[in-house]
Design an enzyme around this catalytic site. Structure first.
Site, mmCIF file in Angstrom:
data_model
loop_
_atom_site.group_PDB
_atom_site.id
_atom_site.type_symbol
_atom_site.label_atom_id
_atom_site.label_comp_id
_atom_site.label_asym_id
_atom_site.label_seq_id
_atom_site.Cartn_x
_atom_site.Cartn_y
_atom_site.Cartn_z
ATOM 1 N N TYR A 1 41.965 30.713 16.181
ATOM 2 C CA TYR A 1 42.287 30.814 14.747
ATOM 3 C C TYR A 1 41.029 31.020 13.912
ATOM 4 C CZ TYR A 1 47.070 29.482 15.769
ATOM 5 O OH TYR A 1 48.348 29.466 16.250
ATOM 6 N N ARG B 1 58.111 17.758 0.624
ATOM 7 C CA ARG B 1 57.458 19.065 0.533
ATOM 8 C C ARG B 1 57.690 19.699 -0.844
ATOM 9 N NH1 ARG B 1 58.411 24.568 2.385
ATOM 10 N NH2 ARG B 1 56.735 25.216 3.794
ATOM 11 N N ARG C 1 59.969 20.633 8.829
ATOM 12 C CA ARG C 1 60.939 21.228 7.907
ATOM 13 C C ARG C 1 62.405 21.069 8.294
ATOM 14 N NH1 ARG C 1 57.631 26.696 7.758
ATOM 15 N NH2 ARG C 1 57.232 25.799 9.798
ATOM 16 N N ASP D 1 47.379 18.622 11.361
ATOM 17 C CA ASP D 1 47.428 19.955 11.958
ATOM 18 C C ASP D 1 46.155 20.188 12.758
ATOM 19 O OD1 ASP D 1 49.225 22.524 11.710
ATOM 20 O OD2 ASP D 1 47.145 23.181 11.835
ATOM 21 N N ARG E 1 56.237 18.522 17.036
ATOM 22 C CA ARG E 1 56.646 18.897 15.671
ATOM 23 C C ARG E 1 57.883 18.121 15.208
ATOM 24 N NH1 ARG E 1 55.140 23.989 13.240
ATOM 25 N NH2 ARG E 1 52.978 24.286 13.775
HETATM 26 O O1 CP3 Z 1 53.943 17.581 16.238
HETATM 27 C C1 CP3 Z 1 53.896 17.073 15.098
HETATM 28 O O2 CP3 Z 1 54.915 16.790 14.442
HETATM 29 C C2 CP3 Z 1 52.541 16.722 14.529
HETATM 30 C C3 CP3 Z 1 51.998 17.592 13.547
HETATM 31 C C4 CP3 Z 1 51.565 18.990 13.967
HETATM 32 C C5 CP3 Z 1 51.724 20.107 13.109
HETATM 33 N N1 CP3 Z 1 51.123 21.182 13.709
HETATM 34 C C6 CP3 Z 1 52.376 20.082 11.812
HETATM 35 C C7 CP3 Z 1 52.643 21.338 11.079
HETATM 36 C C8 CP3 Z 1 50.913 19.432 15.128
HETATM 37 C C9 CP3 Z 1 50.560 18.666 16.385
HETATM 38 C C10 CP3 Z 1 50.632 20.810 14.938
HETATM 39 C C11 CP3 Z 1 49.922 21.607 15.946
HETATM 40 C C12 CP3 Z 1 49.627 23.013 15.650
HETATM 41 N N2 CP3 Z 1 49.359 23.586 14.450
HETATM 42 C C13 CP3 Z 1 49.468 23.990 16.654
HETATM 43 C C14 CP3 Z 1 49.552 23.754 18.137
HETATM 44 C C15 CP3 Z 1 50.951 23.586 18.631
HETATM 45 C C16 CP3 Z 1 51.843 24.737 18.433
HETATM 46 O O3 CP3 Z 1 52.829 24.604 17.675
HETATM 47 O O4 CP3 Z 1 51.616 25.802 19.042
HETATM 48 C C17 CP3 Z 1 49.161 25.202 16.019
HETATM 49 C C18 CP3 Z 1 48.926 26.518 16.674
HETATM 50 C C19 CP3 Z 1 49.081 24.924 14.615
HETATM 51 C C20 CP3 Z 1 48.693 25.879 13.528
HETATM 52 C C21 CP3 Z 1 49.738 26.019 12.506
HETATM 53 N N3 CP3 Z 1 50.135 25.023 11.627
HETATM 54 C C22 CP3 Z 1 50.493 27.165 12.183
HETATM 55 C C23 CP3 Z 1 50.384 28.494 12.909
HETATM 56 C C24 CP3 Z 1 51.329 26.836 11.125
HETATM 57 C C25 CP3 Z 1 52.236 27.776 10.367
HETATM 58 C C26 CP3 Z 1 53.509 28.013 11.081
HETATM 59 C C27 CP3 Z 1 54.564 27.054 10.622
HETATM 60 O O5 CP3 Z 1 55.250 26.511 11.485
HETATM 61 O O6 CP3 Z 1 54.701 26.888 9.419
HETATM 62 C C28 CP3 Z 1 51.127 25.472 10.812
HETATM 63 C C29 CP3 Z 1 51.820 24.692 9.743
HETATM 64 C C30 CP3 Z 1 52.410 23.376 10.142
HETATM 65 N N4 CP3 Z 1 51.839 22.462 10.986
HETATM 66 C C31 CP3 Z 1 53.631 22.831 9.659
HETATM 67 C C32 CP3 Z 1 53.774 21.557 10.236
HETATM 68 C C33 CP3 Z 1 54.883 20.560 9.994
HETATM 69 C C34 CP3 Z 1 54.557 23.471 8.639
HETATM 70 C C35 CP3 Z 1 54.171 22.938 7.316
HETATM 71 C C36 CP3 Z 1 55.158 23.244 6.235
HETATM 72 O O7 CP3 Z 1 55.457 24.416 6.008
HETATM 73 O O8 CP3 Z 1 55.594 22.273 5.584
#
Ligand code: CP3
Length: 364
Positions: free
Chosen positions: A172, A59, A50, A96, A46
């Site tokens: 999910y 964003r 943010r 994602d 990640r």
């Molecule tokens: O690692 C990276 O920077 C690459 C991009 C990436 C994202 N999500 C970006 C993201 C990767 C590899 C993921 C994986 C992901 N996504 C997982 C597995 C890893 C982990 O963290 O457990 C899971 C379970 C998800 C599902 C997901 N995506 C959720 C539950 C959420 C909401 C929670 C949150 O943090 O907002 C997301 C959104 C998400 N994925 C964001 C980002 C940068 C936030 C987006 C935003 O609000 O701008």
């Protein structure tokens, strides 16, 4: 070309350069090939997100999260932000794990303050909405992002593609979003094993195609995120985590020999060694619950470890963060190691702490 043809005509053995010779100079790829690299390469899960003001700026102006993931201009820029700012050794595609089920046809929305919301799929009627044929077209912009990002990377930085693992993505899809324990998904896996096996089969095939396309577009390694692997008992872990992962690794090794695969069976504990052996991954990403050196010692020869600093330590920063990071780094000296966190970086992490972390790890 001319020179080689000339050599051959002279009877000399033509030396054909390895197709991956240039890639092998990258520290992360060397570690993935089983080589201890010092200081270890570093990137953070990640790392684009943010906590970075430059991400927040994008964003605020542009569409929603899915639009950011599927607009190559934006996704490429966001992928490169942490590489530019910190000089990371890995650039993970900005996307994602839920983009794949979305591309297969399941509804998906990211709701502010709530996370992903999907229409749950819990039976064969639900499975009928999934259409692998449309996934290729809908993920074309993701491949374009990989292509553009790869072309813009510094020489030492490895392009990382990724997908969720079938089990975690299924969690999910069945639950219809996040959950504390994914109890409904686990209940259905016991109560309707045929349905659950069919869902995993669709996801295994779709994930193979999706990751293959990323590799063809320029990903030099791919990572499988299995965030919820650790909620399963060992028998179910073997069935729903190890078997599908092994099938994906196998197919990718056949289609793209030499492209390493990283597995992240989060909270798998001591099952990590079994996981590495049974799935054939080239590296195991470790969460914060285990001692990385102890797990590393139990892995098959040449399998790298990635991890596993506590993301909270990076929020705290300072001497505590530095000491813990160096302890992990030094405990793995002499082994193939890619430094990372044990889970994704958190939104209120000060970027200066990340800069300090990278600098600390590179000073030997
Ligand atoms: O690692 C990276 O920077 C690459 C991009 C990436 C994202 N999500 C970006 C993201 C990767 C590899 C993921 C994986 C992901 N996504 C997982 C597995 C890893 C982990 O963290 O457990 C899971 C379970 C998800 C599902 C997901 N995506 C959720 C539950 C959420 C909401 C929670 C949150 O943090 O907002 C997301 C959104 C998400 N994925 C964001 C980002 C940068 C936030 C987006 C935003 O609000 O701008």
């Amino acid at each position: 070309m001319k020179d080689r043809a000339g050599d051959a005509a002279n009877g000399a053995v033509a030396v054909i350069p390895r197709a991956d010779a240039a890639m092998n100079a990258k520290p992360m790829l060397r570690a993935l090939a089983g080589e201890p690299v010092w200081p270890p390469p570093i990137w953070l899960m990640r790392q684009a997100g943010r906590y970075l003001p430059e991400y927040r700026a994008i964003r605020e102006t542009a569409g929603g999260f899915i639009a950011r993931c599927t607009t190559p201009d934006l996704a490429t820029e966001i992928t490169l932000q942490p590489v530019r700012r910190f000089g990371m050794d890995g650039a993970i595609l900005f996307s994602d794990i839920l983009i794949l089920p979305w591309a297969l046809g399941q509804s998906l929305e990211f709701v502010e303050g709530e996370g992903p919301v999907m229409t749950p799929i819990r039976d064969s009627r639900g499975l009928a909405v999934l259409d692998p044929a449309r996934a290729e077209a809908l993920t074309a912009p993701v491949m374009e992002t990989v292509r553009r990002t790869r072309a813009s990377l510094p020489d030492h930085t490895t392009m990382i593609g990724f997908a969720g693992s079938p089990f975690t993505v299924a969690c999910y899809m069945v639950e219809g979003g996040g959950s504390r324990d994914f109890a409904e998904t686990r209940r259905l896996a016991y109560a309707t094993p045929d349905f659950f096996a069919s869902l995993l089969t669709v996801l295994v095939q779709a994930t193979i195609d999706y990751l293959s396309a990323q590799i063809e577009a320029g990903a030099e390694t791919v990572m499988l995120f299995d965030t919820w692997a650790g909620i399963l008992p060992p028998s179910q872990f073997a069935l729903h985590v190890m078997e599908p992962t092994a099938a994906i690794v196998d197919a990718l090794n056949q289609r793209h020999p030499g492209v390493p695969v990283i597995g992240f069976p989060r909270l798998a504990g001591t099952l990590a060694a079994d996981y590495a052996e049974r799935t054939g991954v080239d590296a195991v990403a470790l969460d914060t619950s285990v001692d990385a050196a102890a797990i590393a010692a139990s892995l098959p020869d040449g399998v790298a470890v990635q991890g596993n600093l506590d993301p909270i330590a990076v929020i705290a920063g300072g001497e505590a963060m530095r000491a813990e990071a160096l302890r992990i780094r030094d405990s793995l000296r002499g082994r193939p190691h890619i430094f990372n966190l044990g889970h994704g970086i958190l939104p209120h992490t000060p970027p200066e702490h990340v800069a300090d972390l990278v600098e600390t790890l590179r000073a030997t």
